[in-house]
Write a protein that holds these residues in place. Structure first.
Motif, PDB file in Angstrom:
ATOM      1  N   LYS A   1       0.832  -1.203   0.000  1.00 10.91           N
ATOM      2  CA  LYS A   1       0.000   0.000   0.000  1.00 10.91           C
ATOM      3  C   LYS A   1       0.868   1.255   0.000  1.00 10.91           C
ATOM      4  O   LYS A   1       0.579   2.218  -0.724  1.00 10.91           O
ATOM      5  N   LEU A   2       1.944   1.230   0.812  1.00  7.32           N
ATOM      6  CA  LEU A   2       2.855   2.379   0.853  1.00  7.32           C
ATOM      7  C   LEU A   2       3.552   2.564  -0.481  1.00  7.32           C
ATOM      8  O   LEU A   2       3.697   3.686  -0.973  1.00  7.32           O
TER       9      LEU A   2
ATOM     10  N   TYR B   1       5.767   9.289  -7.256  1.00  9.60           N
ATOM     11  CA  TYR B   1       6.652  10.345  -6.767  1.00  9.60           C
ATOM     12  C   TYR B   1       7.660  10.751  -7.836  1.00  9.60           C
ATOM     13  O   TYR B   1       7.891  11.943  -8.053  1.00  9.60           O
TER      14      TYR B   1
ATOM     15  N   GLU C   1       2.409   1.656  -3.365  1.00 11.48           N
ATOM     16  CA  GLU C   1       1.420   2.147  -4.329  1.00 11.48           C
ATOM     17  C   GLU C   1       1.166   3.638  -4.137  1.00 11.48           C
ATOM     18  O   GLU C   1       1.025   4.387  -5.106  1.00 11.48           O
ATOM     19  N   SER C   2       1.108   4.079  -2.871  1.00  7.96           N
ATOM     20  CA  SER C   2       0.819   5.494  -2.599  1.00  7.96           C
ATOM     21  C   SER C   2       1.952   6.402  -3.038  1.00  7.96           C
ATOM     22  O   SER C   2       1.738   7.594  -3.289  1.00  7.96           O
ATOM     23  N   THR C   3       3.181   5.878  -3.113  1.00 11.89           N
ATOM     24  CA  THR C   3       4.331   6.697  -3.518  1.00 11.89           C
ATOM     25  C   THR C   3       4.823   6.347  -4.916  1.00 11.89           C
ATOM     26  O   THR C   3       5.899   6.779  -5.316  1.00 11.89           O
ATOM     27  N   SER C   4       4.035   5.573  -5.652  1.00 15.28           N
ATOM     28  CA  SER C   4       4.485   5.106  -6.962  1.00 15.28           C
ATOM     29  C   SER C   4       4.656   6.231  -7.974  1.00 15.28           C
ATOM     30  O   SER C   4       5.448   6.123  -8.907  1.00 15.28           O
TER      31      SER C   4
END
Length: 200
Positions: free
Chosen positions: A71-72, A79, A74-77
């Motif tokens: 999940k982390l 950046y 994916e959330s920073t993919s």
């Protein structure tokens, strides 16, 4: 004449111990079997079930950590995409300190929405929460519209503009220097908002 009668005394002179030996052997076998089953129960508990429970618990914890990691990730993919886009638009105008600004994505988004659609940007300077944007030639109506947009953007605490004439023959053509105080500056890890009316 005398009649022959049966003897009143038992005539058997030996005893059968086989039945008693078999009974004792059976009891011994049952006791040994019960002891073996008790030992087997504790052995299975200690050597099989408890290790299996630990393995299952470790697997569950691993799955939870892996899910959190995914999940982390994916959330920073995006950046790198955001950083590349930011550098493409304003990176060439900034110093190393300015490029390290923690509000990079927010500043980029604000400039993209509030300024770039209306006028080309020539130069950007960022110092902490202070942003200076120098534009290319435009007209006073567009400058006024951008100032109004910047002042009504909740991410900006303050916005004003200084204009300079860009033509000797047309007073409406100017270059603009927008001065903006970005609202989401950080103090001790907390996001702060300052509401100040912008200048003309």
């Amino acid at each position: 004449m005398f009649r022959k009668t049966a003897s009143a005394y038992p005539t058997k002179t030996d005893m059968n111990f086989v039945h008693d030996d078999v009974a004792r052997s059976n009891r011994r076998a049952i006791i040994l079997f019960v002891i073996f089953m008790i030992f087997l129960f504790f052995f299975v508990q200690v050597a099989v079930i408890m290790p299996m429970n630990k393995i299952m618990q470790a697997e569950s914890e691993y799955n939870q950590l892996n899910e959190s990691y995914l999940k982390l990730q994916e959330s920073t993919s995006n950046y790198q995409e955001v950083q590349a886009e930011y550098d493409e638009i304003v990176g060439s105008y900034l110093t190393d300190d300015e490029k390290a600004c923690l509000n990079r994505p927010d500043i980029l988004k604000m400039i993209e929405i509030d300024v770039i659609p209306f006028v080309p940007v020539k130069n950007i300077t960022v110092s902490k929460d202070q942003i200076s944007i120098m534009t290319d030639t435009t007209d006073l109506y567009t400058v006024s519209k951008i100032v109004h947009t910047l002042q009504n953007d909740a991410e900006n605490a303050y916005a004003t503009v200084i204009t300079a004439s860009a033509s000797d023959t047309d007073d409406s053509l100017v270059t603009a220097n927008f001065q903006i105080t970005f609202a989401s500056s950080t103090t001790d890890g907390q996001s702060t908002m300052t509401n100040t009316e912008g200048g003309e």
